[in-house]
Design a protein around this motif. Structure first.
Motif, PDB file in Angstrom:
ATOM      1  N   ALA A  53       0.833  -1.206   0.000  1.00 39.29           N
ATOM      2  CA  ALA A  53       0.000   0.000   0.000  1.00 39.29           C
ATOM      3  C   ALA A  53       0.868   1.257   0.000  1.00 39.29           C
ATOM      4  O   ALA A  53       0.595   2.214  -0.730  1.00 39.29           O
ATOM      5  CB  ALA A  53      -0.925  -0.017   1.214  1.00 39.29           C
ATOM      6  N   ASP A  54       1.924   1.254   0.814  1.00 41.04           N
ATOM      7  CA  ASP A  54       2.839   2.407   0.855  1.00 41.04           C
ATOM      8  C   ASP A  54       3.513   2.616  -0.499  1.00 41.04           C
ATOM      9  O   ASP A  54       3.626   3.742  -0.988  1.00 41.04           O
ATOM     10  CB  ASP A  54       3.904   2.196   1.934  1.00 41.04           C
ATOM     11  N   ALA A  55       3.971   1.519  -1.103  1.00 36.38           N
ATOM     12  CA  ALA A  55       4.666   1.615  -2.384  1.00 36.38           C
ATOM     13  C   ALA A  55       3.743   2.102  -3.489  1.00 36.38           C
ATOM     14  O   ALA A  55       4.177   2.762  -4.442  1.00 36.38           O
ATOM     15  CB  ALA A  55       5.265   0.257  -2.754  1.00 36.38           C
ATOM     16  N   LEU A  56       2.457   1.786  -3.370  1.00 33.94           N
ATOM     17  CA  LEU A  56       1.481   2.157  -4.393  1.00 33.94           C
ATOM     18  C   LEU A  56       0.703   3.423  -4.029  1.00 33.94           C
ATOM     19  O   LEU A  56      -0.257   3.793  -4.727  1.00 33.94           O
ATOM     20  CB  LEU A  56       0.504   1.000  -4.621  1.00 33.94           C
ATOM     21  N   ASN A  57       1.116   4.058  -2.924  1.00 36.75           N
ATOM     22  CA  ASN A  57       0.497   5.321  -2.507  1.00 36.75           C
ATOM     23  C   ASN A  57      -1.018   5.196  -2.387  1.00 36.75           C
ATOM     24  O   ASN A  57      -1.785   5.966  -2.965  1.00 36.75           O
ATOM     25  CB  ASN A  57       0.858   6.444  -3.486  1.00 36.75           C
ATOM     26  N   ILE A  58      -1.428   4.200  -1.602  1.00 38.70           N
ATOM     27  CA  ILE A  58      -2.846   3.932  -1.412  1.00 38.70           C
ATOM     28  C   ILE A  58      -3.057   3.409   0.002  1.00 38.70           C
ATOM     29  O   ILE A  58      -2.126   2.861   0.604  1.00 38.70           O
ATOM     30  CB  ILE A  58      -3.351   2.898  -2.459  1.00 38.70           C
ATOM     31  N   LYS A  59      -4.229   3.595   0.553  1.00 39.10           N
ATOM     32  CA  LYS A  59      -4.499   3.078   1.893  1.00 39.10           C
ATOM     33  C   LYS A  59      -4.649   1.561   1.847  1.00 39.10           C
ATOM     34  O   LYS A  59      -5.214   1.024   0.884  1.00 39.10           O
ATOM     35  CB  LYS A  59      -5.779   3.701   2.465  1.00 39.10           C
ATOM     36  N   PRO A  60      -4.171   0.859   2.881  1.00 36.19           N
ATOM     37  CA  PRO A  60      -4.337  -0.593   2.913  1.00 36.19           C
ATOM     38  C   PRO A  60      -5.792  -1.023   2.754  1.00 36.19           C
ATOM     39  O   PRO A  60      -6.085  -2.017   2.091  1.00 36.19           O
ATOM     40  CB  PRO A  60      -3.779  -0.982   4.286  1.00 36.19           C
ATOM     41  N   SER A  61      -6.704  -0.251   3.347  1.00 38.11           N
ATOM     42  CA  SER A  61      -8.122  -0.605   3.257  1.00 38.11           C
ATOM     43  C   SER A  61      -8.616  -0.536   1.815  1.00 38.11           C
ATOM     44  O   SER A  61      -9.406  -1.376   1.368  1.00 38.11           O
ATOM     45  CB  SER A  61      -8.954   0.332   4.144  1.00 38.11           C
ATOM     46  N   ASP A  62      -8.136   0.461   1.051  1.00 36.82           N
ATOM     47  CA  ASP A  62      -8.529   0.581  -0.343  1.00 36.82           C
ATOM     48  C   ASP A  62      -7.910  -0.541  -1.177  1.00 36.82           C
ATOM     49  O   ASP A  62      -8.546  -1.072  -2.096  1.00 36.82           O
ATOM     50  CB  ASP A  62      -8.103   1.937  -0.911  1.00 36.82           C
ATOM     51  N   LEU A  63      -6.665  -0.889  -0.844  1.00 37.52           N
ATOM     52  CA  LEU A  63      -6.000  -1.968  -1.563  1.00 37.52           C
ATOM     53  C   LEU A  63      -6.716  -3.298  -1.331  1.00 37.52           C
ATOM     54  O   LEU A  63      -6.811  -4.133  -2.228  1.00 37.52           O
ATOM     55  CB  LEU A  63      -4.543  -2.075  -1.115  1.00 37.52           C
TER      56      LEU A  63
END
Length: 211
Positions: A53-63
């Motif tokens: 999630a950090d690497a993809l610049n997205i929240k874990p919940s969204d991922l």
């Protein structure tokens, strides 16, 4: 969980990243690992999901694809919890797992592996008797058990020596330790043979290979 892997791929493409780009950001030496993950062939622990999630610049919940529950009663999907276990280079006979001091490293594993409160430990595979399923240097995650089902891959003690990895085949009066490598012969023992005791130390629940 399959939605997670699809989301990883979709988000990576959305950001214009190649699989190699993502592998580099996450520190994977083997660039093909991202392809395996995106196809659902590799399970991700909670810490790895957060790292993606950090690497993809997205929240874990969204991922993870959690539902929006602001206007309904849908419960969010929860990430599985993980626990840290020790990895040993050897497991000597007669020594309780918790008393072994020669720890090579620690790894995180899903907490559900420890069903029924069973102890978990890691062990580094040595040799090629279980090739091709297990390679020298692999780490196996083992759930401590005193018995097993016939056909399971187990860590066993034979004659009081250090623990070894073998497929356990149970017959009516004998127990067979079956290597997977055809160059090695299976060894058969009689049950309750005091001269050649066979003791189950645990059952393999996961293989980890450093690439």
């Amino acid at each position: 969980m399959l939605q997670l892997y699809a989301n990883i791929k979709n988000r990576r493409i959305e950001l214009g990243m190649t699989q190699s780009d993502l592998a580099n950001k996450l520190g994977y030496a083997d660039k093909s690992m991202i392809a395996k993950i995106e196809s659902g062939k590799v399970d991700l622990s909670q810490s790895k999901i957060v790292a993606f999630a950090d690497a993809l610049n997205i929240k874990p919940s969204d991922l993870m694809g959690w539902e929006d529950i602001s206007n309904n009663n849908i419960e969010p999907i929860k990430l599985s919890s993980s626990i840290t276990i020790p990895v040993y280079g050897r497991v000597p006979a007669g020594v309780p797992i918790e008393a072994i001091e020669s720890i090579d490293e620690y790894i995180d594993v899903p907490a559900e592996y420890a069903k029924g409160g069973k102890r978990l430990f890691g062990l580094k595979v040595k040799g090629d008797s279980m090739y091709p399923k297990y390679l020298d240097g692999d780490i196996i995650v083992v759930r401590e058990e005193s018995d097993c089902e016939s056909g399971q891959d187990c860590v066993v003690y034979v004659n009081g020596y250090d623990a070894t990895l073998k497929k356990v085949i149970k017959k009516q009066t004998t127990i067979i330790l079956q290597p997977l490598n055809p160059e090695y012969e299976p060894i058969m023992y009689e049950y309750n043979d005091e001269n050649h005791p066979v003791t189950i130390a645990g059952v393999v629940v996961e293989i980890r290979r450093k690439v």
